[in-house]
Design a protein around this motif. Structure first.
Motif, PDB file in Angstrom:
ATOM      1  N   PHE A 236       0.865  -1.166   0.000  1.00 16.87           N
ATOM      2  CA  PHE A 236       0.000   0.000   0.000  1.00 16.87           C
ATOM      3  C   PHE A 236       0.911   1.228   0.000  1.00 16.87           C
ATOM      4  O   PHE A 236       1.586   1.522   0.980  1.00 16.87           O
ATOM      5  CB  PHE A 236      -0.919   0.016   1.231  1.00 16.87           C
ATOM      6  N   GLN A 237       0.923   1.921  -1.119  1.00 13.63           N
ATOM      7  CA  GLN A 237       1.824   3.063  -1.304  1.00 13.63           C
ATOM      8  C   GLN A 237       1.133   4.359  -0.883  1.00 13.63           C
ATOM      9  O   GLN A 237      -0.001   4.622  -1.278  1.00 13.63           O
ATOM     10  CB  GLN A 237       2.260   3.160  -2.754  1.00 13.63           C
ATOM     11  N   ASP A 238       1.833   5.160  -0.082  1.00 16.39           N
ATOM     12  CA  ASP A 238       1.317   6.465   0.313  1.00 16.39           C
ATOM     13  C   ASP A 238       1.481   7.453  -0.841  1.00 16.39           C
ATOM     14  O   ASP A 238       2.585   7.640  -1.341  1.00 16.39           O
ATOM     15  CB  ASP A 238       2.076   7.000   1.539  1.00 16.39           C
ATOM     16  N   VAL A 239       0.387   8.074  -1.236  1.00 21.60           N
ATOM     17  CA  VAL A 239       0.415   9.106  -2.272  1.00 21.60           C
ATOM     18  C   VAL A 239      -0.317  10.329  -1.730  1.00 21.60           C
ATOM     19  O   VAL A 239      -1.482  10.229  -1.334  1.00 21.60           O
ATOM     20  CB  VAL A 239      -0.263   8.628  -3.573  1.00 21.60           C
ATOM     21  N   ILE A 240       0.360  11.455  -1.683  1.00 28.16           N
ATOM     22  CA  ILE A 240      -0.257  12.674  -1.149  1.00 28.16           C
ATOM     23  C   ILE A 240      -0.430  13.685  -2.275  1.00 28.16           C
ATOM     24  O   ILE A 240       0.518  14.006  -2.995  1.00 28.16           O
ATOM     25  CB  ILE A 240       0.593  13.285  -0.025  1.00 28.16           C
ATOM     26  N   LYS A 241      -1.671  14.160  -2.417  1.00 26.03           N
ATOM     27  CA  LYS A 241      -1.974  15.205  -3.392  1.00 26.03           C
ATOM     28  C   LYS A 241      -2.396  16.466  -2.637  1.00 26.03           C
ATOM     29  O   LYS A 241      -3.047  16.373  -1.602  1.00 26.03           O
ATOM     30  CB  LYS A 241      -3.107  14.761  -4.323  1.00 26.03           C
ATOM     31  N   TYR A 242      -2.029  17.617  -3.190  1.00 31.56           N
ATOM     32  CA  TYR A 242      -2.365  18.890  -2.545  1.00 31.56           C
ATOM     33  C   TYR A 242      -3.312  19.684  -3.445  1.00 31.56           C
ATOM     34  O   TYR A 242      -3.177  19.685  -4.672  1.00 31.56           O
ATOM     35  CB  TYR A 242      -1.097  19.706  -2.287  1.00 31.56           C
ATOM     36  N   PHE A 243      -4.254  20.362  -2.799  1.00 26.80           N
ATOM     37  CA  PHE A 243      -5.214  21.171  -3.530  1.00 26.80           C
ATOM     38  C   PHE A 243      -5.374  22.524  -2.840  1.00 26.80           C
ATOM     39  O   PHE A 243      -5.407  22.607  -1.614  1.00 26.80           O
ATOM     40  CB  PHE A 243      -6.584  20.487  -3.582  1.00 26.80           C
ATOM     41  N   ILE A 244      -5.479  23.560  -3.669  1.00 27.96           N
ATOM     42  CA  ILE A 244      -5.835  24.888  -3.171  1.00 27.96           C
ATOM     43  C   ILE A 244      -7.287  25.151  -3.568  1.00 27.96           C
ATOM     44  O   ILE A 244      -7.655  24.993  -4.736  1.00 27.96           O
ATOM     45  CB  ILE A 244      -4.935  25.984  -3.777  1.00 27.96           C
ATOM     46  N   VAL A 245      -8.087  25.503  -2.588  1.00 28.32           N
ATOM     47  CA  VAL A 245      -9.475  25.896  -2.836  1.00 28.32           C
ATOM     48  C   VAL A 245      -9.585  27.367  -2.489  1.00 28.32           C
ATOM     49  O   VAL A 245      -9.390  27.756  -1.331  1.00 28.32           O
ATOM     50  CB  VAL A 245     -10.461  25.066  -1.985  1.00 28.32           C
ATOM     51  N   LYS A 246      -9.874  28.199  -3.494  1.00 30.31           N
ATOM     52  CA  LYS A 246      -9.879  29.645  -3.271  1.00 30.31           C
ATOM     53  C   LYS A 246     -10.853  30.321  -4.237  1.00 30.31           C
ATOM     54  O   LYS A 246     -10.814  30.050  -5.439  1.00 30.31           O
ATOM     55  CB  LYS A 246      -8.467  30.212  -3.465  1.00 30.31           C
ATOM     56  N   ASP A 247     -11.698  31.170  -3.688  1.00 27.83           N
ATOM     57  CA  ASP A 247     -12.655  31.932  -4.509  1.00 27.83           C
ATOM     58  C   ASP A 247     -13.498  31.023  -5.398  1.00 27.83           C
ATOM     59  O   ASP A 247     -13.762  31.321  -6.569  1.00 27.83           O
ATOM     60  CB  ASP A 247     -11.920  32.964  -5.369  1.00 27.83           C
ATOM     61  N   GLY A 248     -13.868  29.870  -4.845  1.00 29.03           N
ATOM     62  CA  GLY A 248     -14.710  28.939  -5.588  1.00 29.03           C
ATOM     63  C   GLY A 248     -13.978  28.118  -6.641  1.00 29.03           C
ATOM     64  O   GLY A 248     -14.593  27.320  -7.342  1.00 29.03           O
ATOM     65  N   GLN A 249     -12.651  28.296  -6.748  1.00 28.88           N
ATOM     66  CA  GLN A 249     -11.849  27.555  -7.712  1.00 28.88           C
ATOM     67  C   GLN A 249     -11.011  26.502  -7.002  1.00 28.88           C
ATOM     68  O   GLN A 249     -10.594  26.678  -5.859  1.00 28.88           O
ATOM     69  CB  GLN A 249     -10.928  28.509  -8.487  1.00 28.88           C
ATOM     70  N   GLU A 250     -10.762  25.388  -7.703  1.00 28.60           N
ATOM     71  CA  GLU A 250      -9.962  24.299  -7.148  1.00 28.60           C
ATOM     72  C   GLU A 250      -8.749  24.065  -8.042  1.00 28.60           C
ATOM     73  O   GLU A 250      -8.885  23.912  -9.257  1.00 28.60           O
ATOM     74  CB  GLU A 250     -10.807  23.027  -7.065  1.00 28.60           C
ATOM     75  N   HIS A 251      -7.569  24.040  -7.427  1.00 25.45           N
ATOM     76  CA  HIS A 251      -6.342  23.854  -8.190  1.00 25.45           C
ATOM     77  C   HIS A 251      -5.481  22.794  -7.513  1.00 25.45           C
ATOM     78  O   HIS A 251      -5.212  22.884  -6.309  1.00 25.45           O
ATOM     79  CB  HIS A 251      -5.545  25.158  -8.282  1.00 25.45           C
ATOM     80  N   GLU A 252      -5.048  21.802  -8.292  1.00 28.21           N
ATOM     81  CA  GLU A 252      -4.130  20.808  -7.741  1.00 28.21           C
ATOM     82  C   GLU A 252      -2.716  21.377  -7.749  1.00 28.21           C
ATOM     83  O   GLU A 252      -2.287  22.011  -8.727  1.00 28.21           O
ATOM     84  CB  GLU A 252      -4.164  19.508  -8.534  1.00 28.21           C
ATOM     85  N   VAL A 253      -1.997  21.161  -6.656  1.00 27.66           N
ATOM     86  CA  VAL A 253      -0.615  21.623  -6.535  1.00 27.66           C
ATOM     87  C   VAL A 253       0.305  20.448  -6.842  1.00 27.66           C
ATOM     88  O   VAL A 253       0.479  19.538  -6.019  1.00 27.66           O
ATOM     89  CB  VAL A 253      -0.335  22.171  -5.119  1.00 27.66           C
ATOM     90  N   LYS A 254       0.875  20.438  -8.030  1.00 29.89           N
ATOM     91  CA  LYS A 254       1.788  19.368  -8.424  1.00 29.89           C
ATOM     92  C   LYS A 254       3.124  19.520  -7.694  1.00 29.89           C
ATOM     93  O   LYS A 254       3.450  20.582  -7.160  1.00 29.89           O
ATOM     94  CB  LYS A 254       2.024  19.403  -9.931  1.00 29.89           C
ATOM     95  N   LYS A 255       3.889  18.453  -7.693  1.00 30.87           N
ATOM     96  CA  LYS A 255       5.217  18.534  -7.098  1.00 30.87           C
ATOM     97  C   LYS A 255       6.167  19.302  -8.019  1.00 30.87           C
ATOM     98  O   LYS A 255       5.992  19.316  -9.231  1.00 30.87           O
ATOM     99  CB  LYS A 255       5.764  17.131  -6.839  1.00 30.87           C
ATOM    100  N   GLY A 256       7.160  19.945  -7.412  1.00 29.09           N
ATOM    101  CA  GLY A 256       8.163  20.652  -8.190  1.00 29.09           C
ATOM    102  C   GLY A 256       7.785  22.093  -8.490  1.00 29.09           C
ATOM    103  O   GLY A 256       6.891  22.678  -7.887  1.00 29.09           O
TER     104      GLY A 256
END
Length: 229
Positions: free
Chosen positions: A165-185
């Motif tokens: 079971f591999q740990d995978v962490i994804k990051y998201f910014i939720v701002k002003d009704g918009q959703e953006h994934e924060v990629k690595k790097g």
């Protein structure tokens, strides 16, 4: 692999039928998924389908006003569910019985140290128990702790004797009704701050911060706010 798919399907049906505020289940019903997921080539399973290797202490606050304080809990990301471990009196050993909370009524989970908060969220069409790293008004930085099951592969070109079971962490910014994934790097740093991403990159390097560590990413986001991001 057919067995693990069948078990997961059966569990999905079980919980869709018993969707309620609290459902008493046996944690081993979930853990059997890892056991029966073994292929004939596998020597065993490494890791866990839960966010934490062991149950942790924390408080659970529900939207209907009910609170569960200082309970043993864990998070099952595949179903966006929170488990509470049954507490036994001292000297009576450890119970495998758990309670599954109704995530629709979940406000937040606060871990014992008070510094980690999880909420039930829907981001990018993903229903999740996300770790809220930053929250102010309508802005959030959220870490999604995903667990990916990787079956054993013992081939001429690959030797991986264990299911993992591999740990995978994804990051998201939720701002002003918009959703953006924060990629690595660098691309992710540009998502956090298009004006100051190079400064953030240097800050991460100098401070030895890691994209794989949610606490580190909280520091990066707070630094972006200092820079005016």
């Amino acid at each position: 692999m057919k067995r693990v798919v069948l078990l997961i399907f059966c569990l999905s049906v079980y919980f869709s039928i018993f969707a309620q505020e609290r459902a008493d289940v046996n944690e081993n019903e979930y853990l059997f998924v890892t056991e029966y997921g073994k292929t004939s080539k596998s020597k065993g399973v490494k890791g866990t389908p839960f966010v934490f290797e062991e149950m942790v202490k924390g408080d659970i606050i529900m939207t209907d006003g009910k609170n569960y304080q200082n309970v043993s809990l864990n998070i099952y990301p595949k179903k966006a569910q929170v488990f509470i471990g049954e507490e036994l009196p001292d000297g009576e050993g450890k119970s495998n019985k758990t309670i599954v909370m109704d995530n629709r009524k979940l406000d937040k989970v606060v871990l014992e140290d008070g510094d980690r908060i999880f909420r039930y969220l829907k981001i990018k069409d993903i229903y999740m128990i996300g770790e809220v790293l930053y929250e102010k008004e309508d802005e959030k930085l959220v870490a999604y702790h995903e667990k990916r099951f990787l079956p054993a592969q013992v081939e001429a070109y690959s030797i991986n004797a264990y299911d993992v079971f591999q740990d995978v962490i994804k990051y998201f910014i939720v701002k002003d009704g918009q959703e953006h994934e924060v990629k690595k790097g660098s691309s992710g740093l540009k998502t956090i701050s298009s004006d100051h991403w190079k400064t953030l990159r240097s800050y991460m390097k100098d401070s030895k911060l890691d994209f794989g560590n949610p606490a580190d990413m909280r520091q990066v986001y707070l630094k972006s706010k200092e820079l005016g991001g």
